[in-house]
Design a protein around this motif. Structure first.
Motif, PDB file in Angstrom:
ATOM      1  N   LEU A  68      63.523  20.385  23.953  1.00  0.00           N
ATOM      2  CA  LEU A  68      62.794  21.070  24.980  1.00  0.00           C
ATOM      3  C   LEU A  68      63.490  22.040  25.247  1.00  0.00           C
ATOM      4  O   LEU A  68      64.516  22.127  26.293  1.00  0.00           O
ATOM      5  CB  LEU A  68      62.139  19.959  26.048  1.00  0.00           C
ATOM      6  N   TYR A  69      62.905  23.410  25.157  1.00  0.00           N
ATOM      7  CA  TYR A  69      63.717  24.766  25.785  1.00  0.00           C
ATOM      8  C   TYR A  69      62.752  25.179  26.933  1.00  0.00           C
ATOM      9  O   TYR A  69      61.520  25.325  26.532  1.00  0.00           O
ATOM     10  CB  TYR A  69      63.811  25.516  24.767  1.00  0.00           C
ATOM     11  N   PHE A  85      66.112   9.112  31.813  1.00  0.00           N
ATOM     12  CA  PHE A  85      66.805  10.604  32.424  1.00  0.00           C
ATOM     13  C   PHE A  85      67.277  10.959  31.169  1.00  0.00           C
ATOM     14  O   PHE A  85      68.119  10.535  30.528  1.00  0.00           O
ATOM     15  CB  PHE A  85      67.609  10.245  33.610  1.00  0.00           C
ATOM     16  N   ILE A  86      66.960  12.468  30.819  1.00  0.00           N
ATOM     17  CA  ILE A  86      67.647  13.216  29.750  1.00  0.00           C
ATOM     18  C   ILE A  86      68.573  14.169  30.314  1.00  0.00           C
ATOM     19  O   ILE A  86      69.715  14.326  30.031  1.00  0.00           O
ATOM     20  CB  ILE A  86      66.496  13.932  29.036  1.00  0.00           C
ATOM     21  N   GLY A  87      68.349  14.901  31.451  1.00  0.00           N
ATOM     22  CA  GLY A  87      69.370  15.894  32.064  1.00  0.00           C
ATOM     23  C   GLY A  87      68.730  16.553  33.173  1.00  0.00           C
ATOM     24  O   GLY A  87      67.411  16.433  33.508  1.00  0.00           O
ATOM     25  N   TYR A  93      66.239  30.212  37.725  1.00  0.00           N
ATOM     26  CA  TYR A  93      66.019  31.588  36.837  1.00  0.00           C
ATOM     27  C   TYR A  93      66.307  31.646  35.426  1.00  0.00           C
ATOM     28  O   TYR A  93      65.754  32.145  34.653  1.00  0.00           O
ATOM     29  CB  TYR A  93      66.529  32.844  37.643  1.00  0.00           C
ATOM     30  N   SER A  94      67.587  30.964  35.213  1.00  0.00           N
ATOM     31  CA  SER A  94      68.055  31.209  33.605  1.00  0.00           C
ATOM     32  C   SER A  94      67.418  29.862  32.758  1.00  0.00           C
ATOM     33  O   SER A  94      66.534  29.164  33.335  1.00  0.00           O
ATOM     34  CB  SER A  94      69.536  30.611  33.705  1.00  0.00           C
ATOM     35  N   SER A  95      67.507  30.238  31.488  1.00  0.00           N
ATOM     36  CA  SER A  95      66.980  29.439  30.454  1.00  0.00           C
ATOM     37  C   SER A  95      67.841  28.224  29.993  1.00  0.00           C
ATOM     38  O   SER A  95      69.103  28.274  30.190  1.00  0.00           O
ATOM     39  CB  SER A  95      66.457  30.464  29.292  1.00  0.00           C
ATOM     40  N   PHE A  96      67.225  27.238  29.621  1.00  0.00           N
ATOM     41  CA  PHE A  96      67.997  26.002  29.241  1.00  0.00           C
ATOM     42  C   PHE A  96      67.203  25.214  28.390  1.00  0.00           C
ATOM     43  O   PHE A  96      65.949  25.428  28.193  1.00  0.00           O
ATOM     44  CB  PHE A  96      68.262  25.242  30.625  1.00  0.00           C
ATOM     45  N   GLU A  97      67.895  24.340  27.712  1.00  0.00           N
ATOM     46  CA  GLU A  97      67.364  23.221  26.939  1.00  0.00           C
ATOM     47  C   GLU A  97      67.716  21.922  26.837  1.00  0.00           C
ATOM     48  O   GLU A  97      69.176  21.726  27.406  1.00  0.00           O
ATOM     49  CB  GLU A  97      67.637  23.602  25.511  1.00  0.00           C
ATOM     50  N   HIS A  98      67.036  20.748  26.596  1.00  0.00           N
ATOM     51  CA  HIS A  98      67.851  19.466  26.521  1.00  0.00           C
ATOM     52  C   HIS A  98      67.348  19.072  25.029  1.00  0.00           C
ATOM     53  O   HIS A  98      66.048  18.802  24.911  1.00  0.00           O
ATOM     54  CB  HIS A  98      66.971  18.420  27.771  1.00  0.00           C
ATOM     55  N   GLU A  99      68.115  18.199  24.521  1.00  0.00           N
ATOM     56  CA  GLU A  99      68.071  17.597  23.329  1.00  0.00           C
ATOM     57  C   GLU A  99      67.198  16.121  23.668  1.00  0.00           C
ATOM     58  O   GLU A  99      67.882  15.430  24.503  1.00  0.00           O
ATOM     59  CB  GLU A  99      69.092  17.354  22.550  1.00  0.00           C
ATOM     60  N   ILE A 100      66.350  15.850  23.150  1.00  0.00           N
ATOM     61  CA  ILE A 100      65.236  14.470  23.312  1.00  0.00           C
ATOM     62  C   ILE A 100      65.209  13.632  22.141  1.00  0.00           C
ATOM     63  O   ILE A 100      64.600  12.679  22.288  1.00  0.00           O
ATOM     64  CB  ILE A 100      63.908  15.130  24.103  1.00  0.00           C
ATOM     65  N   THR A 101      65.798  13.799  21.405  1.00  0.00           N
ATOM     66  CA  THR A 101      65.948  13.103  19.923  1.00  0.00           C
ATOM     67  C   THR A 101      65.967  11.729  20.104  1.00  0.00           C
ATOM     68  O   THR A 101      64.902  10.801  19.701  1.00  0.00           O
ATOM     69  CB  THR A 101      66.782  13.705  18.916  1.00  0.00           C
ATOM     70  N   ASN A 133      57.528  30.148  30.259  1.00  0.00           N
ATOM     71  CA  ASN A 133      57.028  29.037  29.031  1.00  0.00           C
ATOM     72  C   ASN A 133      57.926  28.221  28.685  1.00  0.00           C
ATOM     73  O   ASN A 133      59.318  28.066  29.029  1.00  0.00           O
ATOM     74  CB  ASN A 133      57.063  30.261  27.749  1.00  0.00           C
ATOM     75  N   VAL A 134      57.537  27.064  27.963  1.00  0.00           N
ATOM     76  CA  VAL A 134      58.056  26.105  27.612  1.00  0.00           C
ATOM     77  C   VAL A 134      58.103  25.846  26.059  1.00  0.00           C
ATOM     78  O   VAL A 134      57.014  26.203  25.403  1.00  0.00           O
ATOM     79  CB  VAL A 134      57.500  24.435  28.172  1.00  0.00           C
ATOM     80  N   TRP A 135      59.183  25.407  25.499  1.00  0.00           N
ATOM     81  CA  TRP A 135      59.089  25.500  23.831  1.00  0.00           C
ATOM     82  C   TRP A 135      59.819  24.264  23.443  1.00  0.00           C
ATOM     83  O   TRP A 135      60.528  23.441  24.076  1.00  0.00           O
ATOM     84  CB  TRP A 135      60.042  26.530  23.281  1.00  0.00           C
ATOM     85  N   LEU A 136      59.016  23.678  22.050  1.00  0.00           N
ATOM     86  CA  LEU A 136      59.320  22.725  21.423  1.00  0.00           C
ATOM     87  C   LEU A 136      60.316  23.240  20.165  1.00  0.00           C
ATOM     88  O   LEU A 136      59.801  23.642  19.353  1.00  0.00           O
ATOM     89  CB  LEU A 136      58.365  21.804  21.010  1.00  0.00           C
ATOM     90  N   LYS A 137      61.423  22.713  20.097  1.00  0.00           N
ATOM     91  CA  LYS A 137      62.368  22.990  19.109  1.00  0.00           C
ATOM     92  C   LYS A 137      62.725  21.828  18.229  1.00  0.00           C
ATOM     93  O   LYS A 137      63.068  20.744  18.512  1.00  0.00           O
ATOM     94  CB  LYS A 137      63.412  23.752  19.549  1.00  0.00           C
ATOM     95  N   THR A 138      62.507  22.019  16.998  1.00  0.00           N
ATOM     96  CA  THR A 138      62.848  21.008  15.843  1.00  0.00           C
ATOM     97  C   THR A 138      63.808  21.497  14.804  1.00  0.00           C
ATOM     98  O   THR A 138      63.531  22.890  14.541  1.00  0.00           O
ATOM     99  CB  THR A 138      61.552  20.424  15.133  1.00  0.00           C
TER     100      THR A 138
END
Length: 505
Positions: A68-69, A85-87, A93-101, A133-138
């Motif tokens: 999730l970005y 809990f993932i992270g 203000y900055s962009s970030f992502e968490h791997e949720i696999t 915005n929120v993005w789903l990355k695969t």
């Protein structure tokens, strides 16, 4: 195929007080993202509260990584997937992502984002929530690392060199290709077969006599990066399978900053006619809206503006994209405070632990933009004035920026209202490109004392006023604005922070 898809639909929202520790008994209602929950109650724009965002989506387990970005969440957010809990991410203000696999299951999955808003945490209206915005990355195990493409352009006698450094995560042989295009036509291309695992690949392309990017003619080219993995079928025949395609705008420009003569773009001396822009969109609040921002930038361009300082935080990535397209130079700013706070609950609480992550996200995401001019590591930072620790932090942040922009696609700067004092001047002597806030009277004196500094006005005027409110006599500052209305900056001690309107300006 590695993908990044918009993930704004299907969210629900609930709000609670700060003492609520879980969302189980809250009432959730549908909400559109991006979302700013503070703007819904204009009588309490700085309330203490927690925002809870929940979404359920169906997933079929595959051999892939899922992330999730988030383009921006204000602020102090935590992510849970299926009650795990993932992270967390502290900045707003900055962009970030968490791997949720590993947290995903076959079928329905619940995502929960907790956002804690404790006030005061900012010196301007911040908004609160998942406001970008929120993005789903695969992605396959073979992939280009997030923001892992680094582009540097340099003019040479034989043409313009375009150096492309790409960070790859890979477990088998791949082919990496780069193509530069202009208006749909291929200008040049380059490709390499890569066998070394988890490689940093560098390729150089040459473009002869490109159209230059400028504020008047923002000519944009596209760099298209294609990652293919080498597969072998049952007969032993090898073939390439495309797994990732990334396209981004690039521009060709030269920038020269001279302490005596000022700023040159593509060899032409020009003035930066800039404005300091906060991230909110007026009555829309902080929830990002591309059409609203484009409208604002069109109005600014019509005013004669050619530069924007992102006061005083990492901007939305769409602002950088629009600046590339419309011809606006960007002084991108990251911090309004370091270790010493300006408000009780601001980012200074997290600075020591999170400053490196913040700078990394900021620089990696935006370092390729043609509109980028300067990296501003801080605005009116009291640490730079207070003691020698300010110099240590200045050097630390400069090193962080150069770690992720070693080719110096932009210069490091700082915006300060402490320039008359010695410690702040020592910090300015480190960056050499010194932004002055409301200190025009020191330009000439400091130029003579520090002839190697590039001095510019990072903030030179401000406007605070309520429409239709006129307090007279103007020369007599009133003591307070009990009705929260102000006729002008300087007419109020409470708003302007000055004893006289002339000093406020």
């Amino acid at each position: 195929m590695n993908q990044k898809i918009l993930f704004n639909e299907g969210w629900k929202f609930a709000k609670s007080s700060l003492d609520v520790s879980e969302s189980r008994n809250l009432k959730f209602t549908p909400v559109d993202l991006p979302h700013d929950w503070l703007i819904n109650n204009t009588l309490d724009l700085y309330e203490n509260s927690i925002g809870w965002y929940r979404k359920t989506f169906s997933y079929s387990k595959k051999e892939e990584e899922v992330l999730l970005y988030f383009d921006g969440v204000y602020f102090n957010s935590s992510l849970y997937v299926n009650q795990q809990f993932i992270g967390e991410w502290k900045s707003g203000y900055s962009s970030f992502e968490h791997e949720i696999t590993d947290a995903l299951v076959e079928g329905d999955n619940e995502i929960l984002v907790k956002v804690v808003h404790e006030s005061p945490n900012s010196r301007w209206y911040s908004g609160a929530g998942i406001y970008r915005n929120v993005w789903l990355k695969t992605r396959d195990e073979n992939h280009i690392k997030t923001d892992g493409i680094y582009i540097t352009t340099k003019e040479t006698k034989s043409g313009w060199e375009v150096e492309v450094d790409t960070e790859l995560n890979m477990n088998q042989v791949v082919k990496l290709s780069h193509t530069i295009m202009y208006q749909g036509e291929t200008i040049t291309t380059s490709s390499e077969k890569i066998e070394q695992l988890n490689s940093l690949n560098q390729q150089t392309l040459i473009v002869v006599e490109p159209l230059l990017w400028s504020t008047e003619k923002p000519n944009l080219y596209q760099l298209v990066t294609n990652l293919e993995v080498e597969l072998t079928d049952e007969s032993g025949k090898k073939e390439l399978k495309k797994i990732e395609l990334i396209s981004q705008n690039i521009g060709f420009k030269t920038v020269f900053l001279n302490p005596n003569n000022g700023f040159y773009l593509n060899g032409n001396r020009m003035k930066l006619n800039g404005v300091c822009e906060h991230h909110d969109l007026g009555a829309l609040g902080a929830a990002f809206n591309t059409a609203a921002l484009r409208r604002r930038l069109i109005i600014l361009k019509e005013m004669g503006v050619n530069a924007i300082r992102t006061a005083h935080n990492v901007p939305a990535v769409e602002l950088m994209d629009l600046a590339d397209e419309m011809g606006l130079l960007i002084v991108s700013e990251v911090f309004d405070m370091w270790e010493r706070p300006k408000t009780k609950y601001d980012f200074s609480r997290f600075f020591k632990e999170w400053a490196h992550s913040e700078v990394k996200s900021w620089v990696l995401r935006d370092r390729n933009h043609p509109s980028l001019l300067m990296w501003s590591i801080g605005n009116e930072i009291y640490d730079t004035h207070a003691d020698e620790r300010g110099q240590e932090l200045t050097k630390m942040l400069m090193d962080y920026v150069l770690q992720f922009d070693p080719n110096r696609n932009a210069v490091v700067t700082i915006g300060s209202n402490y320039m008359p004092w010695e410690n702040a001047q020592k910090c300015a002597d480190l960056v050499k490109v010194a932004g002055y806030n409301y200190a025009e009277k020191y330009y000439q004196k400091h130029h003579e004392e520090h002839p190697d500094w590039v001095i510019y006005g990072s903030e030179t005027s401000s406007v605070v006023q309520s429409r239709g409110i006129y307090h007279f006599p103007f020369e007599q500052s009133i003591l307070a604005d009990d009705d929260e209305q102000c006729s002008s900056l300087g007419n109020s001690l409470q708003v302007g922070g000055q004893n006289h309107q002339k000093l406020a300006l």
